[in-house]
Scaffold this active site. Structure first.
Site, mmCIF file in Angstrom:
data_model
loop_
_atom_site.group_PDB
_atom_site.id
_atom_site.type_symbol
_atom_site.label_atom_id
_atom_site.label_comp_id
_atom_site.label_asym_id
_atom_site.label_seq_id
_atom_site.Cartn_x
_atom_site.Cartn_y
_atom_site.Cartn_z
ATOM 1 N N GLU A 26 0.852 -1.199 0.000
ATOM 2 C CA GLU A 26 0.000 0.000 0.000
ATOM 3 C C GLU A 26 0.889 1.252 0.000
ATOM 4 O O GLU A 26 2.018 1.215 0.499
ATOM 5 C CB GLU A 26 -0.895 -0.041 1.254
ATOM 6 N N ASP B 131 -8.155 1.479 -7.762
ATOM 7 C CA ASP B 131 -8.603 2.829 -8.146
ATOM 8 C C ASP B 131 -9.138 2.764 -9.573
ATOM 9 O O ASP B 131 -8.431 2.315 -10.482
ATOM 10 C CB ASP B 131 -7.431 3.813 -8.050
ATOM 11 N N LYS C 294 -11.804 8.143 -16.256
ATOM 12 C CA LYS C 294 -11.668 8.907 -17.503
ATOM 13 C C LYS C 294 -10.775 8.170 -18.489
ATOM 14 O O LYS C 294 -9.719 7.652 -18.093
ATOM 15 C CB LYS C 294 -11.071 10.287 -17.214
ATOM 16 N N ASP D 69 -16.547 -1.998 -8.374
ATOM 17 C CA ASP D 69 -17.936 -1.590 -8.593
ATOM 18 C C ASP D 69 -18.014 -0.639 -9.786
ATOM 19 O O ASP D 69 -19.002 0.050 -9.975
ATOM 20 C CB ASP D 69 -18.549 -0.946 -7.340
ATOM 21 N N THR E 15 -13.832 -5.244 3.149
ATOM 22 C CA THR E 15 -12.968 -4.083 2.896
ATOM 23 C C THR E 15 -13.839 -2.831 2.982
ATOM 24 O O THR E 15 -15.059 -2.899 2.836
ATOM 25 C CB THR E 15 -12.280 -4.106 1.501
ATOM 26 N N PHE F 207 -13.949 -0.312 0.926
ATOM 27 C CA PHE F 207 -14.570 0.068 -0.344
ATOM 28 C C PHE F 207 -15.720 -0.866 -0.700
ATOM 29 O O PHE F 207 -16.663 -0.449 -1.367
ATOM 30 C CB PHE F 207 -13.525 0.178 -1.462
#
Ligand SMILES: C[S@@+](CC[C@H](N)C(=O)[O-])C[C@H]1O[C@@H](n2cnc3c(N)ncnc32)[C@H](O)[C@@H]1O
Length: 223
Positions: free
Chosen positions: A78, A128, A132, A164, A201, A203
């Site tokens: 991380e 992440d 775009k 997601d 998690t 997220f």
């Protein structure tokens, strides 16, 4: 060699609180990995299979799984220091002997420290999304990165990916379809102890809270 100038993350490190800093100072020397180029993960885990979690955030899934499976080794990577601090605190709190943490860009570690190891499973939970189009190149799931990791994945080992983002889901499918050695399987076809495991998690919780559709992708290495 993978180009490690690719930034697959946006650094969000604010000034650490005194407590966060304290956990780093106390526990990094015990659970943090400061590898040099002469050794790699085998040095710490003696050729035993490892589960790698790339971009573990606050480390919830690592802590949950490593508590349950003390005979399995877990390695997290991380760049987010508050997340690392939190995870280190929990490794200490639960007295976990089977977890080690890398700080920094995972791509750097693939070039050296993960080489010639035995990865049993690679978890990439909610990478992440870089939604775009001009940022797609910053997504961590890229052909050359997966290729590098897969060299160290054992036969029948697998990637477990959650997202997601529909656009990222499609991107992941395109990347993995380029590998004949990977077969997409469903969770019920995992034949090992993690078959029934639930994943925790932050997220994932966020996505559930927002009622987002969650895409689960499991790619098994079949040869
Ligand atoms: C959206 S968060 C997901 C965190 C966690 N897996 C979860 O599900 O809660 C993505 C995480 O990946 C980390 N990350 C992104 N690229 C990375 C890289 N190249 N090396 C290490 N960590 C990375 C980010 O710092 C961030 O914490």
């Amino acid at each position: 060699m993978i180009n490690n100038n690719i930034k697959t993350f946006r650094l969000r490190n604010r000034k650490l609180t005194k407590q966060q800093l304290n956990f780093i100072n106390l526990y990094w020397p015990i659970f943090g990995l400061n590898c040099n180029k002469k050794n790699n993960l085998n040095y710490y885990f003696y050729n035993n299979p490892i589960i790698l979690d790339i971009g573990f955030g606050f480390g919830d899934s690592i802590i949950y799984l490593s508590k349950k499976y003390s005979y399995v080794n877990f390695v997290g990577i991380e760049v987010y220091i508050p997340g690392i601090s939190f995870c280190l605190k929990n490794i200490h709190f639960y007295n976990l002997k089977n977890v080690k943490i890398f700080y920094g860009n995972a791509i750097n570690y693939l070039n050296y420290y993960i080489k010639n190891t035995m990865l049993y499973r690679v978890n990439i939970f909610f990478p992440d999304p870089w939604p775009k189009r001009r940022h797609y190149k910053r997504r961590i799931i890229q052909k050359n990165i997966i290729k590098k990791i897969s060299k160290n994945l054992i036969l029948n080992g697998f990637f477990h990916i959650l997202t997601d983002s529909y656009s990222y889901f499609k991107h992941i499918k395109i990347v993995f379809n380029q590998f004949i050695e990977f077969k997409k399987i469903s969770k019920k076809n995992i034949i090992n102890f993690l078959k029934t495991e639930k994943i925790y998690t932050r997220f994932l919780n966020k996505a559930k809270f927002k009622k987002n559709k969650i895409y689960t992708m499991i790619y098994k290495k079949i040869f």
